[in-house]
Enzyme design. Sequence first.
Site, PDB file in Angstrom:
ATOM      1  N   ASN A  75       1.082  -0.992   0.126  1.00 30.63           N
ATOM      2  CA  ASN A  75      -0.042  -0.083   0.000  1.00 30.63           C
ATOM      3  C   ASN A  75       0.799   1.031  -0.263  1.00 30.63           C
ATOM      4  O   ASN A  75       0.613   2.270  -1.018  1.00 30.63           O
ATOM      5  CB  ASN A  75      -1.261   0.155   1.260  1.00 30.63           C
ATOM      6  CG  ASN A  75      -2.196  -1.069   0.871  1.00 30.63           C
ATOM      7  OD1 ASN A  75      -2.453  -1.383  -0.072  1.00 30.63           O
ATOM      8  ND2 ASN A  75      -2.838  -1.089   1.959  1.00 30.63           N
ATOM      9  N   ARG A 405     -10.935  -3.962 -14.920  1.00 34.36           N
ATOM     10  CA  ARG A 405     -10.188  -5.138 -14.084  1.00 34.36           C
ATOM     11  C   ARG A 405     -10.508  -6.467 -13.864  1.00 34.36           C
ATOM     12  O   ARG A 405     -11.344  -6.788 -14.140  1.00 34.36           O
ATOM     13  CB  ARG A 405      -9.366  -4.907 -12.744  1.00 34.36           C
ATOM     14  CG  ARG A 405      -9.333  -3.850 -12.719  1.00 34.36           C
ATOM     15  CD  ARG A 405      -8.478  -4.112 -11.424  1.00 34.36           C
ATOM     16  NE  ARG A 405      -8.271  -2.622 -10.517  1.00 34.36           N
ATOM     17  CZ  ARG A 405      -7.121  -1.680 -10.539  1.00 34.36           C
ATOM     18  NH1 ARG A 405      -6.674  -2.435 -10.970  1.00 34.36           N
ATOM     19  NH2 ARG A 405      -7.110  -0.466 -10.024  1.00 34.36           N
ATOM     20  N   HIS A 465     -15.498   3.630 -15.262  1.00 38.19           N
ATOM     21  CA  HIS A 465     -14.900   2.507 -14.446  1.00 38.19           C
ATOM     22  C   HIS A 465     -16.123   1.788 -13.794  1.00 38.19           C
ATOM     23  O   HIS A 465     -16.617   1.225 -12.435  1.00 38.19           O
ATOM     24  CB  HIS A 465     -14.975   3.932 -12.313  1.00 38.19           C
ATOM     25  CG  HIS A 465     -14.655   2.932 -11.214  1.00 38.19           C
ATOM     26  ND1 HIS A 465     -15.093   3.099 -10.011  1.00 38.19           N
ATOM     27  CD2 HIS A 465     -13.296   2.101 -11.216  1.00 38.19           C
ATOM     28  CE1 HIS A 465     -14.648   1.808  -8.966  1.00 38.19           C
ATOM     29  NE2 HIS A 465     -13.430   1.992  -9.342  1.00 38.19           N
ATOM     30  N   TYR A 498     -13.212  -9.382  -2.014  1.00 38.25           N
ATOM     31  CA  TYR A 498     -13.554  -8.759  -2.169  1.00 38.25           C
ATOM     32  C   TYR A 498     -15.335  -8.805  -1.800  1.00 38.25           C
ATOM     33  O   TYR A 498     -15.722  -9.130  -1.903  1.00 38.25           O
ATOM     34  CB  TYR A 498     -13.444  -7.494  -2.922  1.00 38.25           C
ATOM     35  CG  TYR A 498     -12.384  -7.382  -4.018  1.00 38.25           C
ATOM     36  CD1 TYR A 498     -10.909  -7.476  -3.099  1.00 38.25           C
ATOM     37  CD2 TYR A 498     -12.309  -6.057  -5.024  1.00 38.25           C
ATOM     38  CE1 TYR A 498      -9.145  -7.023  -3.201  1.00 38.25           C
ATOM     39  CE2 TYR A 498     -10.667  -5.840  -4.897  1.00 38.25           C
ATOM     40  CZ  TYR A 498      -9.512  -5.948  -4.207  1.00 38.25           C
ATOM     41  OH  TYR A 498      -8.398  -5.548  -4.658  1.00 38.25           O
TER      42      TYR A 498
END
Length: 728
Positions: A75, A405, A465, A498
Amino acid sequence: MTNAKTTHIPVETNGKTRTQPASSRSRTSTLINKSNYISRDLSWLQFNDRVLDQARTPSRTIFERLKFLAITASNLDEFFMIRVGSLYNYIDYSKERVDYSGLRERPFKKILFEAIQAFTKTQHQCFQQELLPEFSKNGLQIAKVSELRPEEQAQVANYFMYTLFPMLTPMAYDNYRSFPLLMNKLMCFGVVTKGSSVDKEEERLSFVQIPQNLPRFYEIDREDTLVFVPIEEIIRTHIDKLYRNIEILQLSLFRITRNGDITLEESDDIEQDFIDEIKIKLKTRKTGRAVRIEVERGFSERTIRTLRKRWGLEEDNIFVTDSLLDYTGLFQIALHDEFRDRIPSISPSVAPVGMNEPDVDIFELIKKQDLLLHHPFNSFEPVLELLEAAAEDEDVLAIKITIYRLSKNSRVSTALLKAAENGKHVSVLFELKARFDEENNIREAERLQKAGCFVIYGFNRYKTHTKLMLIVRKEDNQVVRYVHMSSGNYNESTARLYTDIGLLSAREGYGQDISEFFNVITGHSQPLGYRNLITSPNTMRDALIALLRREAENAAKGLACGVVIKINSLEDQRIIDELYLASQAGVPIKLIVRGICCLRPQRKGLSENIEVISLVGDLLEHSRIYYFHNNGKPQVYGGSADAMVRSFDRRIESLFLITDESVLSQIITILDINLKDNVNGYVMQEDGSYVHKVPAAGEVLVNLHEAFFDMQGLLQQPTQLFMDKKTR
């Protein structure tokens, strides 16, 4: 003019200290604390600290803790490449930038780097004092070459001579040789040498970069211990083989991070080859401006002085460590096959509510009811099954999808190729600016285009997006449109890690809206409006503000009201200001913000009715849900957009209205459990810090990463986010 007495705050650099006037620091702190907004970058550091907190949790296994430590390092690498890189774009080109803290670019850079220095110190303390002592009892060891047995040292020497030695290249820097290209995020030795007595040369400086295509650790399997030897220690031990008949005076192991912010500027040149522009910009990540040097203590002053002068760096850009350099390498240990059973696995996914029959026709199921998928508690398989069925179904006429993605060896990409081969119209909008996935997306987009798909390579002006899929199918004498709308990517790998929501539906309202939306992004259509979608860059911010104002109006009328928003980041100032106004009007507001939160909660007279929590644990919280109580008739949206300037102004995003009562109940339950979680939750304080929730004595533990595997059971429990005004 009076001369105020000042004390000084010491800052350590390689065993030495420099000082900063405490009065200057006090003025800066006062300015930051007075602001009604939290700095985006300082807030992000607080998020990474919450991730580091997972590495410091004794109840986790050592391998889980190493994984989280490695995540904090990864990160931080990205933070330096993008956020610090962006800051230097302003500093280097004398462009004005005022942070939410009220600080200009250089004063803010100073306070930011102080915070990062403090964070990295905590990282090192965690590794050395909390994690390393646990290694031996867990069957692992990180060892230097000198600590190995004689036969193991011989094994390592052999590895050096036949694997490492041929790959290493000393790169001299002197009056005859230009400064070598040192790659982003690779460890490197700065080597100070002295020539032989014959040629009487002065000290020289050269560099040996460690290859990136080798494991971070060399592994030795003992009877009861797996020994990990850092590759840099092997090279350090045998580096004299690269400098025969030359005296090595000093070795300095360091690692640089470069500016990786390749945000594309708006361009009106319609003839420009956009793909080539992206490819060119990608190369700058390797040669971009250096923004950080990590180095072992005891480094050569000459080496670091040369690097600082070369790259225009200051003392606070230098991060000195007594510990292992580059904790991202710990992934090799944490995820090692030998220890696979030492990291608790995620429970098997369960069927979504309403999908009770195992072999039901996916088209018939979706046509009968909306299907909410809550990943990873529900598998991503229904989405893949729908897409793969559509690719083979002779009645399917067209497939349209946005891709941000993809996973490697993607089933999504394979299904789209199959659909094109079967003669169906396939439209794919590939976002080439998906950070760090640009090259993979270019490669996959070119494959699909060669197969006959209509491929749109994003837009110069906006990043796409949104996550939408439309399947057009001929049934009897009509056309039925099946849609998938999601907060997450079409990536079956991350769907297991996720938490995201996705909706499968055949409702005509959704189909009409998404058809219009694809006409906008693939052509020149300008729809008058959508029934069930809120989109950006044109209308999303204003639509959300209108919903917030309605709650404030309800509060003024004494009606039931309330707002719950679950997002990754909250940064847009206009939305924050509207939340403040709604709070002052008496609207209870509960925000679930995983990462960046620039809103300051619980400030008297400003945000007393706003609570903010962050959830950080085994899964990455990624869902976006916007709930407005609407006097007991909740209006709820899910989708891809966070409350950020980029989401509203520089991205193509969408939020979809939840219209099905069963799905609405599930979404409300999801929000309710998020708020009740007392295992992964952190409560944001007025000053921007966070306090980990601690269950009271006798309080039932609520862990959302376990609870949602029993959504059916949760739905049996009463859930109401906000009570009527008279009972609140």
